[in-house]
Design a protein around this motif. Structure first.
Motif, mmCIF file in Angstrom:
data_model
loop_
_atom_site.group_PDB
_atom_site.id
_atom_site.type_symbol
_atom_site.label_atom_id
_atom_site.label_comp_id
_atom_site.label_asym_id
_atom_site.label_seq_id
_atom_site.Cartn_x
_atom_site.Cartn_y
_atom_site.Cartn_z
ATOM 1 N N UNK A 1 0.942 -1.266 0.396
ATOM 2 C CA UNK A 1 -0.138 -0.297 0.053
ATOM 3 C C UNK A 1 0.417 1.290 -0.029
ATOM 4 N N UNK A 2 1.979 1.140 1.452
ATOM 5 C CA UNK A 2 3.022 2.146 0.747
ATOM 6 C C UNK A 2 3.512 2.679 -0.642
ATOM 7 N N UNK A 3 3.710 1.937 -1.479
ATOM 8 C CA UNK A 3 4.137 1.735 -2.300
ATOM 9 C C UNK A 3 3.515 2.349 -3.735
ATOM 10 N N UNK A 4 1.829 2.112 -3.467
ATOM 11 C CA UNK A 4 1.048 2.555 -4.192
ATOM 12 C C UNK A 4 0.784 3.905 -4.126
ATOM 13 N N UNK A 5 1.187 4.242 -2.729
ATOM 14 C CA UNK A 5 1.265 6.117 -2.489
ATOM 15 C C UNK A 5 2.266 6.842 -2.976
ATOM 16 N N UNK A 6 3.269 6.081 -2.814
ATOM 17 C CA UNK A 6 4.397 6.899 -3.382
ATOM 18 C C UNK A 6 4.739 7.015 -5.627
ATOM 19 N N UNK A 7 3.685 5.287 -5.638
ATOM 20 C CA UNK A 7 3.344 6.037 -6.945
ATOM 21 C C UNK A 7 2.897 7.213 -7.124
ATOM 22 N N UNK A 8 1.380 7.306 -6.662
ATOM 23 C CA UNK A 8 0.407 7.665 -6.897
ATOM 24 C C UNK A 8 0.779 8.925 -7.121
ATOM 25 N N UNK A 9 1.480 9.402 -5.819
ATOM 26 C CA UNK A 9 2.486 10.557 -5.283
ATOM 27 C C UNK A 9 3.292 10.737 -6.616
ATOM 28 N N UNK A 10 3.946 10.530 -7.375
ATOM 29 C CA UNK A 10 5.058 10.596 -7.887
ATOM 30 C C UNK A 10 4.427 11.471 -9.460
ATOM 31 N N UNK A 11 3.263 10.984 -9.717
ATOM 32 C CA UNK A 11 2.311 10.847 -11.201
ATOM 33 C C UNK A 11 1.487 11.978 -10.848
ATOM 34 N N UNK A 12 1.775 12.721 -9.416
ATOM 35 C CA UNK A 12 0.030 13.736 -9.324
ATOM 36 C C UNK A 12 1.455 14.875 -9.383
ATOM 37 N N UNK A 13 3.024 15.084 -8.648
ATOM 38 C CA UNK A 13 3.419 16.199 -8.999
ATOM 39 C C UNK A 13 4.229 16.053 -10.517
ATOM 40 N N UNK A 14 4.103 15.491 -10.840
ATOM 41 C CA UNK A 14 4.646 15.043 -12.747
ATOM 42 C C UNK A 14 3.581 15.820 -13.568
ATOM 43 N N UNK A 15 2.048 15.720 -13.302
ATOM 44 C CA UNK A 15 1.449 15.254 -13.802
ATOM 45 C C UNK A 15 1.693 17.660 -13.556
ATOM 46 N N UNK A 16 1.576 17.903 -12.422
ATOM 47 C CA UNK A 16 1.665 19.307 -11.620
ATOM 48 C C UNK A 16 2.410 20.410 -12.975
ATOM 49 N N UNK A 17 3.910 19.499 -12.751
ATOM 50 C CA UNK A 17 5.212 19.963 -12.961
ATOM 51 C C UNK A 17 4.690 20.276 -14.507
#
Length: 44
Positions: A1-17
């Protein structure tokens, strides 16, 4: 579950950038002067 949250967080940051870069890069007026000039070759 922790890995999934990190992946989603990285995708959100990349999308915002990517969105910020896209918004900042739009607009403006293209140059009205300059451009290609004929090349002057030396006479041989």
């Amino acid at each position: 579950m922790k890995l999934l949250r990190r992946i989603v967080g990285a995708l959100v940051i990349a999308g915002v950038a990517a969105g910020g870069i896209r918004i900042k890069g739009t607009g403006g007026v293209p140059p009205q002067h300059g451009g290609w000039r004929p090349l002057e070759l030396p006479q041989e």
